[in-house]
Design a protein around this motif. Structure first.
Motif, PDB file in Angstrom:
ATOM      1  N   LYS A  76      -5.374   2.321   8.054  1.00  0.00           N
ATOM      2  CA  LYS A  76      -6.771   2.380   7.641  1.00  0.00           C
ATOM      3  C   LYS A  76      -7.315   3.804   7.699  1.00  0.00           C
ATOM      4  O   LYS A  76      -7.144   4.511   8.687  1.00  0.00           O
ATOM      5  CB  LYS A  76      -7.613   1.464   8.542  1.00  0.00           C
ATOM      6  CG  LYS A  76      -9.068   1.356   8.100  1.00  0.00           C
ATOM      7  CD  LYS A  76      -9.837   0.406   9.004  1.00  0.00           C
ATOM      8  CE  LYS A  76     -11.298   0.300   8.571  1.00  0.00           C
ATOM      9  NZ  LYS A  76     -12.073  -0.623   9.441  1.00  0.00           N
ATOM     10  N   ASN A  77      -7.948   4.213   6.615  1.00  0.00           N
ATOM     11  CA  ASN A  77      -8.606   5.518   6.481  1.00  0.00           C
ATOM     12  C   ASN A  77      -7.645   6.695   6.393  1.00  0.00           C
ATOM     13  O   ASN A  77      -8.088   7.847   6.352  1.00  0.00           O
ATOM     14  CB  ASN A  77      -9.592   5.766   7.626  1.00  0.00           C
ATOM     15  CG  ASN A  77     -10.711   4.752   7.661  1.00  0.00           C
ATOM     16  OD1 ASN A  77     -11.134   4.234   6.625  1.00  0.00           O
ATOM     17  ND2 ASN A  77     -11.191   4.437   8.862  1.00  0.00           N
ATOM     18  N   ASN A  97      -1.032   4.488   2.070  1.00  0.00           N
ATOM     19  CA  ASN A  97      -2.326   4.374   2.752  1.00  0.00           C
ATOM     20  C   ASN A  97      -2.412   3.063   3.518  1.00  0.00           C
ATOM     21  O   ASN A  97      -3.455   2.415   3.556  1.00  0.00           O
ATOM     22  CB  ASN A  97      -3.486   4.503   1.756  1.00  0.00           C
ATOM     23  CG  ASN A  97      -3.460   3.403   0.696  1.00  0.00           C
ATOM     24  OD1 ASN A  97      -2.474   2.675   0.558  1.00  0.00           O
ATOM     25  ND2 ASN A  97      -4.539   3.281  -0.045  1.00  0.00           N
ATOM     26  N   SER A  98      -1.282   2.686   4.142  1.00  0.00           N
ATOM     27  CA  SER A  98      -1.231   1.433   4.892  1.00  0.00           C
ATOM     28  C   SER A  98      -2.022   1.501   6.194  1.00  0.00           C
ATOM     29  O   SER A  98      -2.457   0.475   6.715  1.00  0.00           O
ATOM     30  CB  SER A  98       0.228   1.052   5.187  1.00  0.00           C
ATOM     31  OG  SER A  98       0.880   2.073   5.916  1.00  0.00           O
ATOM     32  N   TYR A 103      -7.528  12.014   6.432  1.00  0.00           N
ATOM     33  CA  TYR A 103      -8.011  10.953   7.320  1.00  0.00           C
ATOM     34  C   TYR A 103      -9.539  10.963   7.322  1.00  0.00           C
ATOM     35  O   TYR A 103     -10.166  11.992   7.609  1.00  0.00           O
ATOM     36  CB  TYR A 103      -7.492  11.148   8.744  1.00  0.00           C
ATOM     37  CG  TYR A 103      -7.929  10.048   9.684  1.00  0.00           C
ATOM     38  CD1 TYR A 103      -7.401   8.770   9.574  1.00  0.00           C
ATOM     39  CD2 TYR A 103      -8.884  10.281  10.671  1.00  0.00           C
ATOM     40  CE1 TYR A 103      -7.810   7.745  10.421  1.00  0.00           C
ATOM     41  CE2 TYR A 103      -9.294   9.268  11.521  1.00  0.00           C
ATOM     42  CZ  TYR A 103      -8.750   7.999  11.387  1.00  0.00           C
ATOM     43  OH  TYR A 103      -9.163   6.985  12.217  1.00  0.00           O
ATOM     44  N   LYS A 142       0.809  -1.228   0.000  1.00  0.00           N
ATOM     45  CA  LYS A 142       0.000   0.000   0.000  1.00  0.00           C
ATOM     46  C   LYS A 142       0.843   1.280   0.000  1.00  0.00           C
ATOM     47  O   LYS A 142       0.411   2.331   0.444  1.00  0.00           O
ATOM     48  CB  LYS A 142      -0.957   0.002   1.191  1.00  0.00           C
ATOM     49  CG  LYS A 142      -1.974  -1.136   1.151  1.00  0.00           C
ATOM     50  CD  LYS A 142      -2.961  -1.033   2.296  1.00  0.00           C
ATOM     51  CE  LYS A 142      -3.991  -2.159   2.205  1.00  0.00           C
ATOM     52  NZ  LYS A 142      -4.992  -2.085   3.286  1.00  0.00           N
TER      53      LYS A 142
END
Length: 443
Positions: free
Chosen positions: A180-181, A177-178, A226, A139
């Motif tokens: 989450k969100n 984007n490792s 985020y 990611k």
């Protein structure tokens, strides 16, 4: 070798590195030790013919008529059999259909005798739009070379895709984007090609407003977003544009679903301070502010919205403040499609606008927007007085897929700017576009 030209060649090295890899792979099918140099090639393309008419309201300037077509081709392929490693090469070409009744601002003034024409920013030109290598793992994406960069709503960083000759960025970046969100990006931009208007533009370093050669720059982009929930996304950024300013900002956006409607909002604030990145001995002094408040709704296909955008002015004019500027934005999206305010007035800009339209399958999309423009600080009216009146504008656009033809879209667009009382904004401007857009892809 000329030192200045040698520096530009070194600046372009990363962008051009991907080109021979891809082109060589297309012409040579051999592999080394059983590993293909290129594999799984994909072609994407676009053909976009367009008619554009501009009336700038100046009796000394004729109407401009431009008949142009944009052709884009890009090939992406897996590279050297390495998972996640790919190369892309692309070209963009803009040609007119024999029309010379416009000024393209590319060093060639298309004129009828000595009679000038209103500006249309689409010269006949071909350029390399993509020459890049990308590596994606866990990611995370590493990028080097020339490509397109559009961040958020493109208010600060965009490609100006509306123009036939859009902007490409020569950059090195890492995106991740490792978590989450959460998405983060850090980029160094060392060159620009295509639509450009850098603050340190001059004859020595940049040949013309559209850049016959690549613009040198030394710009750093930092961006993080985020998603707390669908109703709330928090975005923070720091865009350090060399020779211009550092822009620090925070935006809150979200979508809210109700029984009868879908709402979306944007609340954004930004500051501009002195540039921390230097180039061509440019000072890069800045002290300005910005905010944007927007609320939109979709009620069973009926579209409505209200927006207020504020770009501060130069204050007392003594150099203590500066107007808020966005030199790398897709400016056409904001402050009216007539493009009167691509550059912020010295007195700043306050844009209150409302929009209304509809969207429906088979019926396309229709949108109308009305803008009321005023200055943050009073400006000269050219008659010894001052005013904050910067005029108003009505815009309307209709788009729809062409029946019976896959991937073909038509567009009709109109912009009508009515002059204000400020000295530099006393001409009405009208623009009309009619065009088609055909996109295709193949493996």
């Amino acid at each position: 070798m000329n030192l200045k030209k040698g520096k530009k060649m070194r600046k372009l090295l990363l962008s051009m590195a991907a080109l021979p890899l891809v082109v060589g792979g297309l012409s040579v099918s051999a592999s080394a030790d059983g590993i293909n140099i290129l594999d799984n090639m994909k072609l994407k393309g676009e053909i976009r013919p367009r008619y554009e008419n501009v009336d700038d309201g100046d009796s000394a300037t004729a109407n401009a008529n431009a008949y142009t077509v944009r052709t884009k081709l890009a090939v992406t392929a897996d590279l050297l059999g390495v998972d996640g490693l790919s190369a892309t090469v692309g070209i963009i070409s803009v040609n007119n259909f024999g029309s010379h009744t416009y000024n393209a601002k590319d060093g060639h003034n298309y004129k009828d005798g000595n009679k000038p024409y209103a500006v249309v920013l689409d010269p006949q030109k071909a350029m390399i739009s993509n020459a890049e290598i990308n590596y994606t793992f866990d990611k995370t994406t590493l990028h080097a070379g020339r490509g397109q960069v559009n961040l958020d709503n493109q208010r600060f960083i965009g490609t100006v895709g509306w123009r036939q000759l859009e902007r490409s960025y020569d950059s090195v970046f890492v995106a991740n984007n490792s978590i989450k969100n959460l998405s983060v990006l850090a980029a160094w931009v060392y060159g620009l090609q295509g639509v450009g208007n850098m603050p340190y533009e001059d004859d020595e370093h940049n040949d013309n407003p559209l850049g016959e050669d690549t613009y040198d720059t030394n710009t750093v982009l930092l961006h993080a977003a985020y998603t707390v929930m669908p109703e709330l996304k928090v975005t923070a950024y720091d865009y350090m544009i060399a020779g211009a300013h550092d822009t620090y900002g925070l935006a809150l956006t979200g979508d809210i679903k109700l029984d009868m409607a879908k709402l979306n909002y944007r609340a954004e604030y930004a500051l501009q301070k002195d540039s921390s990145m230097e180039i061509h001995d440019s000072d890069g002094k800045a002290d300005a502010s910005y905010y944007n408040l927007d609320l939109g709704a979709n009620v069973n296909g009926i579209l409505a919205g209200v927006n207020y955008e504020f770009l501060s002015g130069d204050g007392d004019g003594a150099g203590n403040d500066t107007a808020f500027t966005t030199p790398l934005a897709t400016g056409h999206k904001f402050n009216g499609w007539a493009d009167v305010f691509l550059t912020t007035p010295t007195g700043g800009l306050k844009d209150f606008n409302v929009r209304l339209g509809y969207t429906a399958k088979g019926l396309g999309k229709l949108l109308a927007v009305y803008h009321d423009f005023t200055a943050d600080e009073d400006m000269s009216d050219g008659h010894g007085g001052t005013t904050d009146d910067l005029g108003s504008e009505f815009d309307i656009v209709y788009t729809n897929k062409i029946p019976g033809v896959n991937n073909l879209t038509g567009i009709v667009k109109y912009a009508d700017y009515s002059n204000g009382d400020a000295a530099d904004y006393t001409n009405d401007v009208k623009k009309v576009w009619v065009g088609l857009d055909y996109k295709f892809a193949m493996k």
